[in-house]
Design a protein around this motif. Structure first.
Motif, PDB file in Angstrom:
ATOM      1  N   PRO A 236       0.805  -1.239   0.000  1.00 23.61           N
ATOM      2  CA  PRO A 236       0.000   0.000   0.000  1.00 23.61           C
ATOM      3  C   PRO A 236       0.837   1.289   0.000  1.00 23.61           C
ATOM      4  CG  PRO A 236      -0.107  -1.114   2.138  1.00 23.61           C
ATOM      5  CD  PRO A 236       0.599  -2.040   1.209  1.00 23.61           C
ATOM      6  N   ASN A 238      -0.053   4.909   1.273  1.00 19.45           N
ATOM      7  CA  ASN A 238      -1.088   5.657   1.977  1.00 19.45           C
ATOM      8  C   ASN A 238      -0.893   7.150   1.766  1.00 19.45           C
ATOM      9  OD1 ASN A 238      -2.172   3.282   2.967  1.00 19.45           O
ATOM     10  ND2 ASN A 238      -0.972   3.367   4.867  1.00 19.45           N
ATOM     11  N   THR A 240      -2.369  10.584   3.138  1.00 19.14           N
ATOM     12  CA  THR A 240      -3.239  11.124   4.186  1.00 19.14           C
ATOM     13  C   THR A 240      -3.000  12.616   4.367  1.00 19.14           C
ATOM     14  OG1 THR A 240      -1.586  10.484   5.833  1.00 19.14           O
ATOM     15  CG2 THR A 240      -3.406   8.951   5.481  1.00 19.14           C
TER      16      THR A 240
ATOM     17  N   ASN B 238       0.740  13.532   3.532  1.00 16.12           N
ATOM     18  CA  ASN B 238       1.685  12.498   3.950  1.00 16.12           C
ATOM     19  C   ASN B 238       1.573  11.290   3.035  1.00 16.12           C
ATOM     20  OD1 ASN B 238       2.509  14.083   6.080  1.00 16.12           O
ATOM     21  ND2 ASN B 238       1.040  13.173   7.513  1.00 16.12           N
ATOM     22  N   ILE B 239       2.701  10.866   2.555  1.00 16.97           N
ATOM     23  CA  ILE B 239       2.740   9.678   1.702  1.00 16.97           C
ATOM     24  C   ILE B 239       3.593   8.643   2.424  1.00 16.97           C
ATOM     25  CG2 ILE B 239       3.454   8.764  -0.538  1.00 16.97           C
ATOM     26  CD1 ILE B 239       2.944  11.598  -1.677  1.00 16.97           C
ATOM     27  N   THR B 240       2.961   7.561   2.816  1.00 16.77           N
ATOM     28  CA  THR B 240       3.681   6.554   3.603  1.00 16.77           C
ATOM     29  C   THR B 240       3.474   5.173   3.004  1.00 16.77           C
ATOM     30  OG1 THR B 240       1.773   6.398   5.072  1.00 16.77           O
ATOM     31  CG2 THR B 240       3.573   7.837   5.774  1.00 16.77           C
ATOM     32  N   GLN B 241       4.459   4.336   3.220  1.00 15.43           N
ATOM     33  CA  GLN B 241       4.403   2.962   2.724  1.00 15.43           C
ATOM     34  C   GLN B 241       4.755   2.038   3.890  1.00 15.43           C
ATOM     35  OE1 GLN B 241       6.794   4.537  -0.876  1.00 15.43           O
ATOM     36  NE2 GLN B 241       5.898   2.673  -1.667  1.00 15.43           N
ATOM     37  N   PRO B 242       3.769   1.842   4.779  1.00  8.35           N
ATOM     38  CA  PRO B 242       4.063   1.139   6.040  1.00  8.35           C
ATOM     39  C   PRO B 242       4.582  -0.279   5.823  1.00  8.35           C
ATOM     40  CG  PRO B 242       1.687   1.438   5.722  1.00  8.35           C
ATOM     41  CD  PRO B 242       2.374   2.260   4.686  1.00  8.35           C
ATOM     42  N   GLY B 335       7.993   9.292   0.143  1.00 10.34           N
ATOM     43  CA  GLY B 335       7.609   7.894   0.299  1.00 10.34           C
ATOM     44  C   GLY B 335       8.790   7.062   0.743  1.00 10.34           C
TER      45      GLY B 335
END
Lengths: 689, 689
Positions: A236, A238, A240, B238-242, B335
C-alpha cells in the motif's frame, strides 16, 4: 415536490436564505420549481433537460465587480419533448415564477438522455426482426435475454433525416450475464424510433459474420481468479492529510493557493469553471471568465456502411454531465476529498441527483523548483502541490476522466484520461481488416477512431478585452555568414496577431511548436514590456481525418481546425450546435455559423478561443478487454502575466544559502519526515562492500 | 588505496565474493584499482574519467542467456590528460590487472569536469584584464570577491581551434554573497586556458552594459521573509508505505510488477537502463537492451557574438553523471526511497562518491482502468502504480530532473522536468532585445533557447533483430462519394518501413501524429497478426532552429532530425562524438558519421533508434528568478506486444458484476480506507439544504 423544497426555493427568491451564486447550477429545488411552473401552464411533458441559463456576461461582470447590486435573476433553461415529439425550448424565471420563453423547434432532436438509452435494449430483445437476425447470427430465440445493445443516436442518416427521433443499436451478445459483451459484437444494426418505441429498420451487411465462437475475454474478479488470480506484490501507498485540505469552499467557490474558481456543472459539458482569478499580492486578477469542454466528436475510420454513422458527439448528443459517474472515496481519487453532487431533471419532471459527481482534491506535484549552486552546494528545493477538480463520464463503452488541474505557478492544466472499452465490430476468421481496424481478439475488430475535444476558453486576462496571437518558433532572417545572422543561430518567437475571425482559423504546426497567446494588449508586463497573457500549450492536436465534405466534416465543423476565435456572444456555447443528434451538417451548426463573417474583428475585444485537440487511436490487443488509461494533457500558462515566478513564497523543503554554508549555520530544513529509506543505512553500507 | 579495498577488488576478480553484474558501474574499489595499475605504468596523470567499458553486446547477450558461462571481463575505460595537455584513452583489464589500450589523441578535448569548472572563477577574480573590465562595468577592484562566473566550455571558436583546452567564463556579480547572480550579468566574456590556468582573451562587446542597478531578485529564505514571508495555508500531504515497497533489489537489478531492469550510471549519461524485460505470464520477454539520454544540446538564439558559442552539450561537454545532485530524503521524492550512489574518479586519481545519486521509488498513478456498465452501474475501477528511477543534474544555471517511469500496463515513460535559473545577459535600460530574448527583470535579458535531448533506444523486442516503422495517421484513398470511401471517413495508420539508414532519417510530423514502431517482424501478435512492437510516442519534437551550416548544426548533427536509426555497433554510444568540447563540426561527429552509408540495411537486424526531442523556450518574467519546473514527456508503449492488457491482474479498488448487482450479493471493495471526506457527511448534507 416536497413543501420544504418549495419553501427553500421561495426563500432563495425572496432573499431570506443566502441565495445561490449566480453561476451555481440549479438546485434540485429550483429544478422542481421550474417543472411546477411549467406543469401548471403546459401540463404533462417529457423533460429532456433543465439547466441554469447562465447570466448574461455583461450583467454578470457588473455583479462580480460589485456584488452589492441585485444579482442576476435565476433562470431555468428547459428542453422538453411534447406529446407527438415536438421539441420545445423554454425559459422559466424562477424569481417571477413564470415561463418567459416557450419556443417550438422544427427538425431538431435534443440529446439522448440515459432514460432514452435504457429503453432500446428491451425493445430490441422483443422485436421479431431483431430475433430473426440474432438467429442468423447463431443466437436462438430463447437466448434473447443474452442480447445487449449500446444505443447511439443515429448521428445522421440521409434515409431518415432529422424529424424522427432515432437511435442505432450497436448489438452484442453475452454468453453469461457477467461476460464482457465487447468480445461478442453482432453484425447488424437495428434503428429504433423513440416516438414509436420500436425498431423501424435493420441495417444488414452484405457479408454476414456469425457471433464469435471465441471464449469470453473478461476482466471481472472471477475471471481473473480463474486465470491465476491477482498479483499479491503491491504494497500500500497511503496518502493522508491529517490537517485537512489547503482549500476553502464557500458554496461552490474554491479558494486555493491564490486561485479562486467557481465550480459549475451542467448536463452537457459536465464541469464548468467560472470566474477564475489569481490573487497576485493582494490584487485579485481575472484570468478566465469560463472554461469548459464544450463538445467532442469520435469519428471512426471504417468506410463501410453503416460505420460512417459512428462518430459520437459525446457531449452534444448524450451529455458529459448526464453520463457522469458517481465517484467513490478511495477509488477514483485518494486523500482528503470534497465532492459535489449534480442535480438534473428526469423525463417525468422529477429532480434527480448524481451523488459525488465532482471530486475536488489536492495532490503532491513533485518538485516545483530547484537550484543548486555548483560552487558550494547551497540549494533550494521546493515541492509543488496541485488542486484537481475532476469528473468521469461513461459514454457507453468508453470512459473519459477529466481533470482540471491548478498549479501554484499560475498554470491551469487540463488532463484527460481515456479508458473503458473499445467499440468493437464482428469479423470472420481470417477476414482482412483492410487497415480500418485491428483484430484485438479473435473475431473482434476494433475500428480506428479519433477523440477530438473542443475546449472552450473564455479568457479574461486582466479584463474581457483580449487579443489572440499565434506564436511560432522561427529561424531568424539571414543565412549563415550574413550580417544579421552571422552564425546562423538566430531564432525568435514569431507572433501573428489575429485581427479577424478568418485569420484566427488556424491549424496546429508541430514543426514550429505552435502555441497561442491570449493577451491583454492594453496592459504590458512592467519587465518584459510584452502584453500580459496566458499561453495555450497543446501538443496532441491531430487534424480531423474524415475528408472535407464528409458527413463528420459537415457535422463537426469545430473540428476542422485546431483554433477558432470568435467575438463573445452569450448565445454561443455549443460549437456543433445546441441540439446535435441528427444534424445533417447542412448547414453546419455552431462554429461554422459564427465564423461566417470572416472579417469580424476580434482585436482587443471580448473573445472566445475554441481549441480542438485529441488523439487518433489505432487499437491494439493491449487495449482489450479493457483499456489502460491513456493520458493526454494541455496547459494554459501565464506568460508575461506575473512580474516573477508567483510561487516563490511556497515554503521550501530545504534551503541553504552560500553564507549559511560558509559559516556552517542553520539552514532551513523542512524535508518531509514521513519519507523513509527502503533499506536502513547500515544494511545499505553493508551491501556496498 | 586502502588494503581492504584492493582485497575486495581482488576478491571480485578471483570470484570469492559475488562478483559485480557485468552492467554494474565500476565500484570505488575498481576505480582505484584501475588507477593503481595505470599509475604503476605511467606515473602521475590527471584523470578525466574512469567508467565501465560496457561488455560487447554479443558477449553480453550470450551471458544473459546463460549466466553459468564465464561473465564478461570487467574493463575500466579511462580518459586522462597527461602533462602538457596530451589526451589519452585507455582500457584497464581489471581481471588481468593490466592496461590493454593506451591511445594518444590529437586535437580533442575530453569533457570539462566539476574540478575544471571550479578553477576558473578564482583565476578570473585575480586577472588584471578581468579586473579592468569589471571596473568598466562599475565594479571596483576591492569588490572582485563579489564577481562570479559560470564557466562553460568554449564550445567552438574558430579563433582558438581545438588544441588548447578552453573555457568561456559567463560573468556575474553578487552585491551580497547570497544574492542571485543571474540578476547581475556582466557584458564581457573571458577565455580561460586550462593548461596555462590563465585568461588568454576577453570578448568585449561593442555596446557596453554596466552592471545592473536593479535591486536583487532572490528566492532564498531571508528574501522571501522580507517580502512578506511564506504562505502558511499549505496543509501536509503524507505519503507513507508502512509495508515497504513493491520492488525487490538484487544488486542493481530492480524487479517490480513483472518488470526487470538493471540500473547503471555513468559520468556522461547519468542513468543507464539495461536489459529491460517483462515477465509475461512466466516468460521473461526482452524489450530494451539499453535506454539512456545519450546527448543534449541547448542552442541559444541570439545572433550577436559571442552568444553563438552558447550551445551547451550538457552531457557530452560536462557529463550528466558528474553534475548529478546528491538527493535528500523527503525533498526530491516522497515515500519509501531506495538510493544508489555513484562512484567516479577525481583529477588526482582518487575515487569519489556522490551519495544518493539515483532515487528509486513508487508513486500512486491514479486510475489504471475503469469501466461502468450504464445499464446497472456494475463497475471495475483499478488504481495504477508507477516505479520511478530518477536523477537530477545541475548544469551551471539549469537543473534537469530526469524520471524514468515504469507503468503496470507495459509503458516506459521518460519525463524530464526543467527547472533552475535562466542563463541571462546584461542589457541597458531601454535596450531593444530585438526578439532574441526577453527582459525578465530590469536589466536582465534571458535569451531564447532550445533544449534538445537525444534519447538512445537500443530495442530488444523479443530479441535483437528489430525493424523500425514510421506510422502516420492518414486519410483513406478516394474522395467523398467514391466507391472505396463513400462517406469520406476512412483513415488508417500508414506504416513506412525503414529499410535503410537513409530512409530512417526522419522528422516529426504533428499533422499526422507521427509515431515510430520498433518491431520484431519475425514474431506476430497472435490476435492482430501484426509484429510485436513498442511505439515511440513523442509530441515535443521541435526542429533544430539554428540553420543548416551553422556552428550548432555542424556540431550537433544528431539534432538535425527527430529520428535516426543505425545498425548496432558497440562503439556507437555518443551521438555528437565521444569528446565533444571544441569540436568544430567539420566533420560532424557521431550520428552524421554513422549514417554516412545511407544504403546500409537496418531491416530485421540489431538496430539503435536515436530520438531527438525537447522544447523551445522563449523566457518570460514568470521564469525568474527561479523557474517553476516545466515538464515534458514521451512514452514507449507496447503495441501488439501483449495479447491483452497486461495489467488485468492488478487488484481492483472496487469491482462489481451484473450478477452481483442483480442478486445484491457481495462485491469486491478494496477502496483505500485512508481517504477521507473533507466535510463530514452530516455537515455536507446540512450545506446542501
Amino acid at each position: 415536490m416536497a413543501l420544504d423544497r418549495l419553501k427553500s426555493v421561495a426563500q432563495h427568491v425572496t432573499g431570506t436564505l443566502p441565495p445561490p451564486h449566480p453561476f451555481d447550477p440549479l438546485s434540485n429545488a429550483e429544478i422542481e420549481a421550474a417543472v411546477q411552473i411549467i406543469r401548471q401552464q403546459y401540463g404533462q411533458l417529457h423533460y429532456n433537460a433543465i439547466t441554469l441559463k447562465e447570466p448574461l456576461k455583461k450583467e454578470m461582470l457588473r455583479w462580480l465587480e460589485n456584488p452589492s447590486i441585485p444579482r442576476p435573476v435565476r433562470i431555468a433553461d428547459v428542453v422538453v419533448v411534447a406529446p407527438g415529439g415536438k421539441v420545445i425550448e423554454g425559459w422559466v424565471d424562477l424569481k417571477a415564477g413564470k415561463v418567459t420563453k416557450w419556443l417550438s423547434l422544427e427538425g431538431v432532436q435534443p440529446l439522448i438522455t440515459m432514460e432514452d438509452l435504457q429503453a432500446v435494449e428491451h425493445v430490441c430483445r422483443k422485436d421479431p426482426k431483431v430475433i430473426e437476425q440474432c438467429a442468423i447470427s447463431g443466437i436462438p430465440a430463447e437466448d434473447m435475454h443474452k442480447v445487449y445493445c449500446d444505443p447511439w443516436t443515429i448521428g445522421y442518416d440521409h434515409r431518415f433525416g432529422s424529424n424522427v427521433r432515432l437511435q442505432q443499436a450497436l448489438m452484442y451478445y453475452r454468453p453469461h450475464m457477467d461476460d464482457s459483451q465487447y468480445s461478442f459484437p453482432l453484425d447488424f444494426c437495428p434503428i429504433f424510433d423513440a416516438a414509436k418505441q420500436e425498431i423501424i429498420h435493420i441495417d444488414i451487411p452484405e457479408i454476414r459474420r456469425p457471433v464469435n465462437k471465441a471464449k469470453p475475454n473478461n476482466y471481472h474478479v472471477d475471471a481473473i481468479e480463474k486465470e491465476g488470480g491477482y498479483r499479491t506484490d503491491i504494497k500500500p501507498i497511503n496518502i493522508t492529510q491529517p490537517e485537512g485540505v489547503s482549500f476553502k469552499v464557500e458554496g461552490r467557490v474554491i479558494d486555493w493557493q491564490n486561485w479562486k474558481v467557481h465550480v459549475g456543472f451542467n448536463y452537457k459539458e459536465g464541469i464548468v469553471l467560472n470566474n477564475i482569478t489569481y490573487n497576485d499580492k493582494g490584487t485579485e486578477r481575472p484570468i478566465f471568465y469560463r472554461l469548459s469542454l464544450a463538445e467532442m466528436v469520435v469519428p471512426y475510420g471504417n468506410p463501410e456502411h453503416p460505420h460512417q454513422r459512428k462518430h459520437a458527439f459525446d457531449l452534444g448528443e448524450y451529455g458529459g454531465g448526464y453520463m457522469t459517474n458517481s465517484l467513490s472515496l478511495g477509488c477514483d481519487c485518494k486523500g482528503a476529498i470534497h465532492y459535489m453532487d449534480a442535480a438534473f431533471v428526469n423525463k417525468a419532471g422529477d429532480s434527480t441527483t448524481i451523488k459525488n459527481a465532482i471530486c475536488i482534491h489536492e495532490e503532491d506535484a513533485g518538485i516545483l523548483f530547484k537550484h543548486t549552486d555548483f560552487r558550494d552546494d547551497s540549494v533550494v528545493v521546493t515541492r509543488g502541490r496541485k488542486l484537481i477538480i475532476s469528473h468521469i463520464f461513461t459514454a457507453a463503452n468508453y470512459e473519459y476522466c477529466v481533470y482540471w488541474i491548478f498549479h501554484q505557478d499560475g498554470t491551469v492544466q487540463l488532463e484527460i484520461k481515456l479508458t473503458g472499452i473499445l467499440n468493437t465490430y464482428a469479423m470472420n476468421p481470417g477476414e482482412d481488416t483492410k487497415g480500418w481496424g485491428t483484430e484485438v481478439y479473435p473475431g473482434v475488430n476494433a475500428h480506428n477512431h479519433q477523440h477530438l475535444f473542443c475546449l472552450r476558453i473564455d479568457p479574461n486576462i486582466d479584463g474581457p478585452n483580449n487579443t489572440v496571437f499565434q506564436v511560432d518558433a522561427t529561424q531568424g532572417a539571414g543565412e549563415v555568414g550574413s550580417k544579421e545572422n552571422p552564425f546562423g543561430n538566430a531564432f525568435y518567437a514569431k507572433r501573428t496577431k489575429y485581427s479577424t475571425v478568418k485569420e484566427a482559423t488556424s491549424d496546429y504546426n508541430g514543426a514550429t511548436s505552435r502555441t497561442w497567446d491570449m493577451c491583454n494588449t492594453n496592459k504590458l508586463n512592467p519587465h518584459s514590456h510584452k502584453p500580459v497573457s496566458y499561453k495555450l500549450v497543446s501538443r496532441e492536436v491531430p487534424g480531423l481525418l474524415p475528408k472535407e465534405g464528409s458527413l463528420v466534416w459537415k457535422r463537426a465543423g469545430f473540428a476542422r481546425h485546431a483554433v477558432h476565435v470568435t467575438k463573445y456572444d452569450d448565445e454561443q456555447l455549443y460549437p456543433a450546435g445546441r441540439h446535435v443528434p441528427q444534424t445533417s451538417g447542412e448547414p453546419s451548426r455552431g462554429i461554422p455559423e459564427w465564423i461566417a463573417d470572416g472579417e469580424a474583428s476580434i482585436d482587443n475585444t471580448d473573445v472566445v478561443l475554441w481549441h480542438t485537440f485529441g488523439l487518433t487511436h489505432f487499437p491494439a490487443p493491449e487495449d482489450f478487454p479493457i483499456m489502460p488509461a491513456e493520458p493526454m494533457t494541455l496547459l494554459l500558462r501565464p506568460r508575461n502575466f506575473f512580474v516573477r515566478n508567483p510561487a516563490l513564497d511556497v515554503p521550501p523543503s530545504y534551503c541553504s544559502t552560500p553564507s549559511q554554508i560558509a559559516s556552517k549555520s542553520m539552514v532551513t530544513n523542512a524535508a518531509d519526515k514521513m519519507s523513509k529509506l527502503v533499506i536502513a543505512p547500515g544494511e545499505a553500507d553493508c551491501c556496498k562492500k
